[in-house]
Design a protein around this motif. Structure first.
Motif, mmCIF file in Angstrom:
data_model
loop_
_atom_site.group_PDB
_atom_site.id
_atom_site.type_symbol
_atom_site.label_atom_id
_atom_site.label_comp_id
_atom_site.label_asym_id
_atom_site.label_seq_id
_atom_site.Cartn_x
_atom_site.Cartn_y
_atom_site.Cartn_z
ATOM 1 N N ARG A 166 0.829 -1.191 0.000
ATOM 2 C CA ARG A 166 0.000 0.000 0.000
ATOM 3 C C ARG A 166 0.871 1.252 0.000
ATOM 4 N NH1 ARG A 166 -4.996 -1.010 4.238
ATOM 5 N NH2 ARG A 166 -5.834 -2.911 3.228
ATOM 6 N N LEU A 167 0.334 2.315 -0.565
ATOM 7 C CA LEU A 167 0.902 3.662 -0.503
ATOM 8 C C LEU A 167 -0.257 4.616 -0.307
ATOM 9 C CD1 LEU A 167 3.458 3.561 -3.475
ATOM 10 C CD2 LEU A 167 4.047 3.955 -1.094
ATOM 11 N N ASP A 168 0.048 5.845 0.084
ATOM 12 C CA ASP A 168 -1.040 6.789 0.292
ATOM 13 C C ASP A 168 -0.795 8.083 -0.468
ATOM 14 O OD1 ASP A 168 -3.076 8.441 1.232
ATOM 15 O OD2 ASP A 168 -3.080 7.521 3.205
ATOM 16 N N SER A 169 0.191 8.871 -0.055
ATOM 17 C CA SER A 169 0.430 10.170 -0.684
ATOM 18 C C SER A 169 1.929 10.345 -0.897
ATOM 19 C CB SER A 169 -0.118 11.291 0.197
ATOM 20 O OG SER A 169 0.045 12.547 -0.437
ATOM 21 N N PRO A 170 2.479 9.787 -1.988
ATOM 22 C CA PRO A 170 3.923 9.874 -2.208
ATOM 23 C C PRO A 170 4.365 11.302 -2.448
ATOM 24 C CG PRO A 170 2.823 8.944 -4.127
ATOM 25 C CD PRO A 170 1.796 9.022 -3.046
ATOM 26 N N GLY A 171 5.510 11.664 -1.837
ATOM 27 C CA GLY A 171 6.073 13.006 -2.002
ATOM 28 C C GLY A 171 7.089 13.042 -3.130
ATOM 29 N N GLN A 172 8.101 13.900 -2.972
ATOM 30 C CA GLN A 172 9.089 14.081 -4.030
ATOM 31 C C GLN A 172 9.887 12.804 -4.267
ATOM 32 O OE1 GLN A 172 11.245 17.704 -2.731
ATOM 33 N NE2 GLN A 172 10.792 18.488 -4.781
ATOM 34 N N LEU A 173 10.007 12.405 -5.544
ATOM 35 C CA LEU A 173 10.742 11.204 -5.916
ATOM 36 C C LEU A 173 12.210 11.548 -6.162
ATOM 37 C CD1 LEU A 173 8.217 9.669 -8.492
ATOM 38 C CD2 LEU A 173 8.378 9.226 -6.031
ATOM 39 N N VAL A 174 13.081 10.631 -5.744
ATOM 40 C CA VAL A 174 14.518 10.772 -5.968
ATOM 41 C C VAL A 174 15.015 9.491 -6.625
ATOM 42 C CG1 VAL A 174 16.783 11.012 -4.877
ATOM 43 C CG2 VAL A 174 14.837 12.329 -4.017
ATOM 44 N N TYR A 175 15.837 9.625 -7.658
ATOM 45 C CA TYR A 175 16.436 8.448 -8.301
ATOM 46 C C TYR A 175 17.920 8.402 -7.998
ATOM 47 C CZ TYR A 175 18.382 5.349 -11.834
ATOM 48 O OH TYR A 175 19.054 4.324 -12.459
ATOM 49 N N SER A 176 18.421 7.207 -7.678
ATOM 50 C CA SER A 176 19.848 7.015 -7.479
ATOM 51 C C SER A 176 20.193 5.546 -7.630
ATOM 52 C CB SER A 176 20.287 7.513 -6.093
ATOM 53 O OG SER A 176 21.665 7.268 -5.883
ATOM 54 N N ASP A 177 21.172 5.280 -8.486
ATOM 55 C CA ASP A 177 21.763 3.948 -8.604
ATOM 56 C C ASP A 177 20.712 2.854 -8.785
ATOM 57 O OD1 ASP A 177 23.882 2.196 -8.766
ATOM 58 O OD2 ASP A 177 23.990 1.864 -6.599
ATOM 59 N N GLY A 178 19.776 3.078 -9.721
ATOM 60 C CA GLY A 178 18.814 2.038 -10.073
ATOM 61 C C GLY A 178 17.623 1.928 -9.153
ATOM 62 N N LEU A 180 14.290 4.092 -6.855
ATOM 63 C CA LEU A 180 13.503 5.271 -6.522
ATOM 64 C C LEU A 180 13.356 5.358 -5.011
ATOM 65 C CD1 LEU A 180 10.483 5.336 -9.024
ATOM 66 C CD2 LEU A 180 12.535 6.757 -9.059
ATOM 67 N N TYR A 181 13.502 6.581 -4.495
ATOM 68 C CA TYR A 181 13.274 6.829 -3.072
ATOM 69 C C TYR A 181 11.991 7.644 -2.961
ATOM 70 C CZ TYR A 181 17.961 5.071 -2.329
ATOM 71 O OH TYR A 181 19.072 4.261 -2.280
ATOM 72 N N VAL A 182 11.072 7.214 -2.034
ATOM 73 C CA VAL A 182 9.721 7.768 -1.995
ATOM 74 C C VAL A 182 9.350 8.144 -0.557
ATOM 75 C CG1 VAL A 182 7.319 7.406 -2.644
ATOM 76 C CG2 VAL A 182 9.131 6.119 -3.831
ATOM 77 N N GLY A 188 4.202 8.700 7.390
ATOM 78 C CA GLY A 188 5.482 8.976 8.032
ATOM 79 C C GLY A 188 6.566 7.969 7.696
ATOM 80 N N GLN A 189 6.729 7.642 6.399
ATOM 81 C CA GLN A 189 7.722 6.651 6.006
ATOM 82 C C GLN A 189 8.524 7.136 4.785
ATOM 83 O OE1 GLN A 189 4.655 3.552 5.435
ATOM 84 N NE2 GLN A 189 5.946 2.223 6.716
ATOM 85 N N VAL A 190 9.658 6.462 4.557
ATOM 86 C CA VAL A 190 10.423 6.623 3.324
ATOM 87 C C VAL A 190 10.735 5.224 2.807
ATOM 88 C CG1 VAL A 190 12.511 7.526 2.215
ATOM 89 C CG2 VAL A 190 11.462 8.787 4.115
ATOM 90 N N GLY A 191 10.440 4.992 1.521
ATOM 91 C CA GLY A 191 10.696 3.685 0.926
ATOM 92 C C GLY A 191 11.706 3.768 -0.207
ATOM 93 N N ARG A 192 12.324 2.625 -0.478
ATOM 94 C CA ARG A 192 13.261 2.487 -1.613
ATOM 95 C C ARG A 192 12.735 1.375 -2.519
ATOM 96 N NH1 ARG A 192 17.420 -0.779 -3.359
ATOM 97 N NH2 ARG A 192 19.190 0.255 -4.389
ATOM 98 N N ASP A 224 7.180 13.013 10.738
ATOM 99 C CA ASP A 224 5.919 13.740 10.707
ATOM 100 C C ASP A 224 5.687 14.317 9.315
ATOM 101 O OD1 ASP A 224 3.612 15.050 11.315
ATOM 102 O OD2 ASP A 224 4.522 16.522 12.660
ATOM 103 N N HIS A 225 4.853 13.637 8.512
ATOM 104 C CA HIS A 225 4.480 14.094 7.183
ATOM 105 C C HIS A 225 5.694 14.421 6.307
ATOM 106 C CE1 HIS A 225 0.771 14.755 9.523
ATOM 107 N NE2 HIS A 225 0.136 14.518 8.362
ATOM 108 N N PRO A 226 6.555 13.461 6.004
ATOM 109 C CA PRO A 226 7.686 13.709 5.102
ATOM 110 C C PRO A 226 7.182 14.009 3.688
ATOM 111 C CG PRO A 226 7.476 11.365 5.539
ATOM 112 C CD PRO A 226 6.503 12.049 6.449
ATOM 113 N N VAL A 227 7.722 15.060 3.073
ATOM 114 C CA VAL A 227 7.257 15.490 1.744
ATOM 115 C C VAL A 227 8.422 15.612 0.762
ATOM 116 C CG1 VAL A 227 6.158 17.343 0.450
ATOM 117 C CG2 VAL A 227 5.236 16.667 2.662
ATOM 118 N N GLY A 228 9.367 16.510 1.066
ATOM 119 C CA GLY A 228 10.466 16.769 0.148
ATOM 120 C C GLY A 228 11.604 15.798 0.345
#
Length: 699
Positions: A166-178, A180-182, A188-192, A224-228
């Motif tokens: 599941r996901l809800d409201s993904p913030g700014q996407l970052v790409y590095s070394d194959g 995506l960081y979300v 309140g999470q960050v995924g790879r 707390d609400h990670p966005v950027g």
């Protein structure tokens, strides 16, 4: 505007009314101007064509690809717009009608939900997040839409296949070394997400919003609400916690979390550019943050409520700025969703940055300086200047050096033996630029040129019409660099010169005894002579028993001839022999010497020979033999037909025997004249009947 976007903006609205922007020292002293870039200021679906005429509804994220195309997520019309460097807008995803939950189809003709962040890739594909369903999508290079993460049901992320989480409201996407960081705003999470395997890994956050971050293992700390999100060159991921905490956290590649900056007024977007971390705050500021020290400098946004005002960037309200993107020239583009615009922040021209001196070389009463210019400050460099005393600056004439930006110039008028500290600076319309670091130099007069030492032992060997001479190089440590050698025979005038070889061939007169000396050449002049060699006597060419096979042809002072007669004189001409060498001229069938010649400085000769009076009629060959400039044998020949002794030919002839024909013609001419004379005598008067009546005549 969708409810989720409204929630995002509302999250920034309360602090906008109750909190002020932090007041650190301003970076760049506010020398930026604000201008409208794209969007009309009114919501509406994008219109393909000139971007300056199209609405862009509530733009959230902006990103450039490597070709300079700007991608904008229009959250109000649920579209992703592309703007070329030439200013043409097209829609790459969404129809302008917000319909969350698409799973596949042509991206430009498939309705999507609210796009949050967009990330173009080097291969022409792009990724974006949908804040309504929490899905992440890929748009292929062919324009096809597909789901890469999220089930469509809002919820916390779980480690495993990305499409099963599941996901809800993904913030700014970052790409590095194959991967995506979300950031996941609602949980309140960050995924790879590993793009090759499709596996999702939770790298930060507990899955429950709220509470300040706790330094240590990132997966044990609440967010707390990670966005950027933005990543530095070392792989450290920086994330904004946007609502209550107002912080930027740092997550190392090893998974350790720390707080990089606190006390921010609802931080939203992050972007690294040229090694610096840029930040947007909901309360109305665009700033630069030093993540190591926590210092911050604001260069756009007054912090007051209100609409955008083009002009000095620090004087304009910028309410809820979100995404940021830098173009190739360094201009910063910022999305402002409530204003339905993308703005650009242009740095005002500054004085040039300090050049970097790369070398200073002492010269006679001067110095040669090479440097790499710094930034021109946004205004063309008008001139460069130098100082050698730290006080007085002089105009510095320079030229480009090599294929890069480096420049070189020469400072004159210095005193030999005195030490100087040289600095350079650039000047533009704003003023004098920062000076370079000082470089030390002491001018000096050039050393007197010296010649090399003499070569070693000289050895001469006699050859046919030549001498081969060899020698050894000067001993190591000679005073000057040797550029070649010259050998001279005595008696002269034969010489030979090399560019480095230790042997050469001299043309020589057979029977003459020579001694040879050698000098080493250099830019400073020749060395003293080495030698002389032991005397040697050049050998004479020996006539071969038969004519050798040679394609080289002798000529004569009469050109190419094909016949002659006994007793006639021939002047033969040969070329391409060694200079000042003996050439033997021989007549065949049976070899019979006609004499010798010595070539000139160009290796050419002219020799007059006499055809033997008793030479039998028929074909014969005149052969010239000697040596070429390299000492190898050289032969040239002339084949002639000898007429019988009774022939009346007085000279060598070429082509047809014309003498007989000429004689016959002469006799005919004389006979004709006699006939005319006789006819004239049989007619009275002075005119001939051979001419018409009245024709002029003089006989």
């Amino acid at each position: 505007m969708t409810s989720r976007v409204a929630r995002l903006l509302a999250a920034g609205a309360l602090p906008l009314l109750t909190a002020a922007i932090p007041a650190p020292a301003h970076a760049d002293t506010g020398d930026y101007t604000l201008a409208y870039a794209y969007g009309t200021g009114s919501p509406g679906a994008a219109t393909p064509g000139p971007a300056s005429q199209s609405a862009i509804a509530a733009p959230l994220d902006v990103t450039f690809d490597a070709s300079g195309n700007l991608y904008v997520t229009a959250s109000g019309s649920c579209q992703i717009d592309k703007i070329t460097p030439g200013g043409t807008l097209s829609v790459v995803a969404g129809t302008g009608t917000c319909t969350p939950g698409a799973t596949s189809g042509p991206a430009a003709s498939t309705a999507i939900g609210t796009p949050g962040s967009v990330l173009p890739m080097a291969d022409g594909s792009l990724y974006f997040g949908e804040t309504d369903t929490g899905r992440l999508y890929k748009v292929s290079t062919g324009g096809q839409l597909s789901v890469i993460a999220g089930t469509g049901t809002p919820g916390a992320m779980t480690t495993g296949p990305a499409t099963s989480s599941r996901l809800d409201s993904p913030g700014q996407l970052v790409y590095s070394d194959g991967a995506l960081y979300v950031p996941e705003r609602e949980w309140g999470q960050v995924g790879r997400i590993d793009l090759a395997s499709g596996q999702l890994t939770v790298i930060a956050g507990t899955g429950t919003n709220g509470g300040p971050p706790v330094p240590g293992p990132a997966t044990s700390s609440p967010l707390d609400h990670p966005v950027g999100a933005a990543m530095d060159a070392s792989g450290n991921l920086y994330v904004t916690t946007a609502v209550m905490d107002g912080q930027i956290v740092k997550i190392t590649p090893g998974g350790t979390l720390s707080v990089a900056k606190s006390a921010l007024a609802v931080p939203l977007g992050l972007r690294f550019h040229a090694g610096e971390l840029y930040l947007t705050e909901s309360a109305g500021a665009v700033s630069v943050v030093d993540p190591d020290t926590g210092s911050i400098g604001t260069f756009a946004g007054s912090g007051e409520p209100g609409g955008l005002v083009p002009g000095p960037a620090m004087n304009s309200p910028i309410n809820v700025p979100y995404g940021m993107a830098f173009d190739a020239s360094g201009t910063l583009f910022v999305s402002v969703p409530p204003q339905h615009r993308v703005i650009q922040l242009n740095p005002a021209p500054r004085v040039p940055a300090a050049p970097t001196i790369t070398s200073v070389t002492a010269r006679n009463q001067g110095a040669e300086v090479t440097f790499t210019p710094g930034s021109d400050g946004g205004s063309t460099v008008l001139q460069y200047e130098y100082t050698a005393d730290g006080t007085t600056w002089h105009e510095f004439t320079t030229t480009a050096t090599g294929s890069g930006a480096a420049r070189t110039g020469t400072i004159n008028g210095l005193t030999n033996g005195q030490a100087y500290t040289v600095r350079v600076r650039a000047v533009n319309a704003v003023g004098n630029g920062d000076p370079s670091a000082g470089s030390q130099v002491t001018p000096a007069a050039p050393a007197e040129p010296t010649v090399p030492d003499a070569p070693g032992t000289v050895t001469a060997t006699a050859g046919v019409s030549s001498i081969t001479v060899s020698w050894t190089a000067p001993a190591p440590g000679s005073n000057a660099e040797v550029t070649g050698y010259t050998a001279t025979a005595s008696p002269g005038p034969a010489t030979c010169t090399t560019t480095g070889a230790l042997t050469c061939v001299l043309g020589a007169t057979a029977g003459t005894t020579y001694a040879v000396t050698v000098v080493a050449n250099s830019d400073a002049g020749p060395s003293s002579p080495a030698g002389p060699s032991a005397p040697v006597t050049a050998l004479a060419p020996a006539a071969p028993a038969t004519v050798p096979d040679t394609p080289l042809t002798l000529t004569t002072d009469q050109g190419d001839i094909s016949s002659t007669r006994p007793g006639a004189q021939l002047t033969v001409i040969g070329t391409g022999f060694a200079a000042y060498s003996t050439v033997e001229v021989t007549l065949y069938s049976a070899p019979q010497s006609l004499g010798t010649a010595v070539t000139d400085a160009s290796g050419n000769f002219t020799k007059t020979v006499t055809v033997p009076a008793d030479l039998t009629a028929g074909a014969h060959t005149v052969l010239a033999q000697g040596v070429a400039p390299d000492g190898t044998a050289r032969a040239m020949k002339l084949t002639v037909t000898v007429a019988p002794p009774s022939s009346s030919a007085a000279l060598p002839v070429t082509g047809d025997p014309v003498a007989r024909t000429a004689l016959s013609g002469l006799l005919a001419l004389v006979g004709g004249a006699a006939l005319l004379l006789g006819a004239a005598r049989t007619r009275p008067g002075r005119h001939s009947r051979l001419l018409p009546t009245g024709a002029a005549h003089n006989f």
